[in-house]
Design a protein around this motif. Structure first.
Motif, PDB file in Angstrom:
ATOM      1  N   VAL A   1       0.843  -1.194   0.000  1.00 18.75           N
ATOM      2  CA  VAL A   1       0.000   0.000   0.000  1.00 18.75           C
ATOM      3  C   VAL A   1       0.883   1.249   0.000  1.00 18.75           C
ATOM      4  O   VAL A   1       0.601   2.218  -0.721  1.00 18.75           O
ATOM      5  N   LEU A   2       1.947   1.243   0.764  1.00 13.47           N
ATOM      6  CA  LEU A   2       2.866   2.386   0.785  1.00 13.47           C
ATOM      7  C   LEU A   2       3.497   2.640  -0.576  1.00 13.47           C
ATOM      8  O   LEU A   2       3.826   3.781  -0.914  1.00 13.47           O
ATOM      9  N   ASN A   3       3.670   1.616  -1.370  1.00 16.53           N
ATOM     10  CA  ASN A   3       4.315   1.745  -2.673  1.00 16.53           C
ATOM     11  C   ASN A   3       3.388   2.252  -3.772  1.00 16.53           C
ATOM     12  O   ASN A   3       3.839   2.443  -4.904  1.00 16.53           O
ATOM     13  N   GLN A   4       2.137   2.478  -3.457  1.00 10.24           N
ATOM     14  CA  GLN A   4       1.209   3.006  -4.462  1.00 10.24           C
ATOM     15  C   GLN A   4       1.625   4.424  -4.848  1.00 10.24           C
ATOM     16  O   GLN A   4       2.085   5.195  -4.009  1.00 10.24           O
ATOM     17  N   THR A   5       1.451   4.756  -6.118  1.00  7.31           N
ATOM     18  CA  THR A   5       1.847   6.092  -6.570  1.00  7.31           C
ATOM     19  C   THR A   5       0.817   7.149  -6.183  1.00  7.31           C
ATOM     20  O   THR A   5       1.168   8.297  -5.950  1.00  7.31           O
ATOM     21  N   SER A   6      -0.430   6.776  -6.094  1.00  2.00           N
ATOM     22  CA  SER A   6      -1.469   7.713  -5.677  1.00  2.00           C
ATOM     23  C   SER A   6      -1.494   7.783  -4.147  1.00  2.00           C
ATOM     24  O   SER A   6      -1.264   6.797  -3.456  1.00  2.00           O
ATOM     25  N   THR A   7      -1.774   8.957  -3.621  1.00  2.00           N
ATOM     26  CA  THR A   7      -1.901   9.114  -2.176  1.00  2.00           C
ATOM     27  C   THR A   7      -3.307   9.547  -1.791  1.00  2.00           C
ATOM     28  O   THR A   7      -3.558   9.917  -0.656  1.00  2.00           O
ATOM     29  N   ASN A   8      -4.236   9.475  -2.742  1.00  2.00           N
ATOM     30  CA  ASN A   8      -5.611   9.894  -2.491  1.00  2.00           C
ATOM     31  C   ASN A   8      -6.418   8.707  -1.960  1.00  2.00           C
ATOM     32  O   ASN A   8      -7.331   8.206  -2.610  1.00  2.00           O
ATOM     33  N   PHE A   9      -6.055   8.233  -0.774  1.00  2.00           N
ATOM     34  CA  PHE A   9      -6.764   7.111  -0.166  1.00  2.00           C
ATOM     35  C   PHE A   9      -6.631   7.185   1.346  1.00  2.00           C
ATOM     36  O   PHE A   9      -5.737   7.837   1.879  1.00  2.00           O
ATOM     37  N   GLU A  10      -7.550   6.517   2.005  1.00  2.00           N
ATOM     38  CA  GLU A  10      -7.399   6.255   3.428  1.00  2.00           C
ATOM     39  C   GLU A  10      -7.135   4.768   3.565  1.00  2.00           C
ATOM     40  O   GLU A  10      -7.639   3.963   2.780  1.00  2.00           O
ATOM     41  N   TYR A  11      -6.340   4.417   4.536  1.00  2.00           N
ATOM     42  CA  TYR A  11      -5.988   3.019   4.748  1.00  2.00           C
ATOM     43  C   TYR A  11      -6.458   2.611   6.136  1.00  2.00           C
ATOM     44  O   TYR A  11      -6.118   3.244   7.137  1.00  2.00           O
ATOM     45  N   VAL A  12      -7.258   1.547   6.184  1.00  2.00           N
ATOM     46  CA  VAL A  12      -7.839   1.063   7.430  1.00  2.00           C
ATOM     47  C   VAL A  12      -7.334  -0.357   7.673  1.00  2.00           C
ATOM     48  O   VAL A  12      -7.465  -1.224   6.809  1.00  2.00           O
ATOM     49  N   VAL A  13      -6.751  -0.587   8.836  1.00  2.00           N
ATOM     50  CA  VAL A  13      -6.309  -1.924   9.233  1.00  2.00           C
ATOM     51  C   VAL A  13      -7.137  -2.342  10.442  1.00  2.00           C
ATOM     52  O   VAL A  13      -7.178  -1.642  11.455  1.00  2.00           O
ATOM     53  N   VAL A  14      -7.793  -3.492  10.309  1.00  2.00           N
ATOM     54  CA  VAL A  14      -8.586  -4.052  11.401  1.00  2.00           C
ATOM     55  C   VAL A  14      -7.900  -5.343  11.823  1.00  2.00           C
ATOM     56  O   VAL A  14      -7.825  -6.303  11.054  1.00  2.00           O
ATOM     57  N   ASP A  15      -7.388  -5.341  13.032  1.00  2.00           N
ATOM     58  CA  ASP A  15      -6.649  -6.483  13.562  1.00  2.00           C
ATOM     59  C   ASP A  15      -7.465  -7.146  14.664  1.00  2.00           C
ATOM     60  O   ASP A  15      -8.017  -6.472  15.525  1.00  2.00           O
TER      61      ASP A  15
ATOM     62  N   GLU B   1       3.143   3.039  10.767  1.00  2.00           N
ATOM     63  CA  GLU B   1       2.067   4.026  10.716  1.00  2.00           C
ATOM     64  C   GLU B   1       2.544   5.438  10.388  1.00  2.00           C
ATOM     65  O   GLU B   1       1.854   6.181   9.704  1.00  2.00           O
ATOM     66  N   GLY B   2       3.712   5.823  10.813  1.00  2.00           N
ATOM     67  CA  GLY B   2       4.206   7.167  10.525  1.00  2.00           C
ATOM     68  C   GLY B   2       4.407   7.431   9.041  1.00  2.00           C
ATOM     69  O   GLY B   2       4.313   8.569   8.591  1.00  2.00           O
ATOM     70  N   GLN B   3       4.660   6.387   8.281  1.00  2.00           N
ATOM     71  CA  GLN B   3       4.880   6.548   6.848  1.00  2.00           C
ATOM     72  C   GLN B   3       3.579   6.843   6.092  1.00  2.00           C
ATOM     73  O   GLN B   3       3.623   7.295   4.952  1.00  2.00           O
ATOM     74  N   PHE B   4       2.445   6.586   6.731  1.00  2.00           N
ATOM     75  CA  PHE B   4       1.158   6.837   6.089  1.00  2.00           C
ATOM     76  C   PHE B   4       0.635   8.242   6.368  1.00  2.00           C
ATOM     77  O   PHE B   4      -0.423   8.610   5.862  1.00  2.00           O
ATOM     78  N   GLU B   5       1.357   8.994   7.183  1.00  2.00           N
ATOM     79  CA  GLU B   5       0.930  10.328   7.587  1.00  2.00           C
ATOM     80  C   GLU B   5      -0.455  10.230   8.228  1.00  2.00           C
ATOM     81  O   GLU B   5      -0.633   9.458   9.131  1.00  2.00           O
ATOM     82  N   GLU B   6      -1.421  10.966   7.749  1.00  3.81           N
ATOM     83  CA  GLU B   6      -2.756  10.964   8.355  1.00  3.81           C
ATOM     84  C   GLU B   6      -3.712   9.974   7.675  1.00  3.81           C
ATOM     85  O   GLU B   6      -4.892   9.930   7.999  1.00  3.81           O
ATOM     86  N   ARG B   7      -3.225   9.189   6.735  1.00  4.20           N
ATOM     87  CA  ARG B   7      -4.108   8.310   5.960  1.00  4.20           C
ATOM     88  C   ARG B   7      -4.427   6.987   6.646  1.00  4.20           C
ATOM     89  O   ARG B   7      -5.346   6.293   6.247  1.00  4.20           O
ATOM     90  N   LEU B   8      -3.682   6.601   7.670  1.00  4.28           N
ATOM     91  CA  LEU B   8      -3.876   5.305   8.320  1.00  4.28           C
ATOM     92  C   LEU B   8      -4.763   5.430   9.549  1.00  4.28           C
ATOM     93  O   LEU B   8      -4.535   6.273  10.408  1.00  4.28           O
ATOM     94  N   LYS B   9      -5.762   4.540   9.593  1.00  3.11           N
ATOM     95  CA  LYS B   9      -6.582   4.365  10.785  1.00  3.11           C
ATOM     96  C   LYS B   9      -6.518   2.881  11.106  1.00  3.11           C
ATOM     97  O   LYS B   9      -6.600   2.046  10.211  1.00  3.11           O
ATOM     98  N   TRP B  10      -6.350   2.552  12.380  1.00  3.14           N
ATOM     99  CA  TRP B  10      -6.283   1.128  12.710  1.00  3.14           C
ATOM    100  C   TRP B  10      -6.874   0.868  14.079  1.00  3.14           C
ATOM    101  O   TRP B  10      -6.983   1.739  14.921  1.00  3.14           O
ATOM    102  N   ILE B  11      -7.262  -0.396  14.240  1.00  2.64           N
ATOM    103  CA  ILE B  11      -7.818  -0.851  15.511  1.00  2.64           C
ATOM    104  C   ILE B  11      -7.382  -2.297  15.706  1.00  2.64           C
ATOM    105  O   ILE B  11      -7.235  -3.051  14.737  1.00  2.64           O
ATOM    106  N   SER B  12      -7.148  -2.672  16.936  1.00  2.01           N
ATOM    107  CA  SER B  12      -6.845  -4.051  17.272  1.00  2.01           C
ATOM    108  C   SER B  12      -7.671  -4.417  18.493  1.00  2.01           C
ATOM    109  O   SER B  12      -7.471  -3.861  19.576  1.00  2.01           O
TER     110      SER B  12
END
Length: 68
Positions: free
Chosen positions: A23-37, A52-63
């Motif tokens: 996901v980090l290697n995608q050329t577009s950054t117009n997305f939100e990334y959600v990880v559900v653990d 998570e820091g590499q996603f800036e504000e685009r990552l939301k996650w929960i475990s």
């Protein structure tokens, strides 16, 4: 247009890291990334925290435990 990418995981830290790197290697950054653990015990949460820091504000996650 905005895109949501959702990854589910439970006790698959290597697979989760590979997916997150992809996901980090995608050329577009117009997305939100959600990880559900599902309360993994194999270091998956540490993988999320490490990247998570590499996603800036685009990552939301929960475990948390779920009912499968």
């Amino acid at each position: 247009m905005s895109l949501s990418i959702i990854t589910i995981n439970r006790n698959n830290a290597p697979g989760l890291e590979k997916t997150m790197q992809s996901v980090l290697n995608q050329t577009s950054t117009n997305f939100e990334y959600v990880v559900v653990d599902g309360a993994s015990t194999d270091g998956s949460v540490e993988v999320i925290r490490q990247l998570e820091g590499q996603f800036e504000e685009r990552l939301k996650w929960i475990s948390e435990p779920d009912k499968g």
